[in-house]
Design a protein around this motif. Structure first.
Motif: not given
Length: 110
Positions: A24-29, A33-34, A36, A51, A53, A55
């Motif tokens: 599951n892509a929790e955060q993409v920016g 990227v985070t 799970e 999880h 992360g 960067s």
């Protein structure tokens, strides 16, 4: 006691070996990227997830291993220990516990 409510759609999804895996892509920016990743084992009611992360400064890992339990199973354990359910909410703010709840706060006593 606070506990999550198992997600039946993840746990009961058909799988050949009885173990469900997910990503599951929790955060993409722009800063990273985070993601799970995890595995549910229906036989042992075990969840192993992490999880991740990503960067510019590297990779961060946040693993978690747990055994999930249904609210009714927790109630039975409490009864066997001589306790009874006094109250159950959908969170610490006292919101109702219903079919949309993803967690529960359960209060047991004698």
């Amino acid at each position: 006691m606070e506990n999550m409510v198992p997600d039946a759609m993840c746990i009961l999804r058909p799988d050949r070996d009885g173990v469900d895996q997910y990503v599951n892509a929790e955060q993409v920016g722009p800063r990273g990227v985070t993601v799970e990743v995890g595995r549910y084992d229906r036989v042992t009611q075990r969840v192993d997830k992490c999880h991740l992360g990503f960067s510019a400064s590297g990779v961060a890992l946040d693993p978690l291993a747990l055994r999930y339990i249904w609210p009714s199973e927790l109630d039975l354990m409490a009864r066997l220990a001589g306790l009874r359910l006094l109250a159950r909410w959908g969170g610490w703010s006292g919101e109702p516990f219903d079919s949309r709840s993803v967690r529960h706060v359960s209060v047991y006593g004698c």
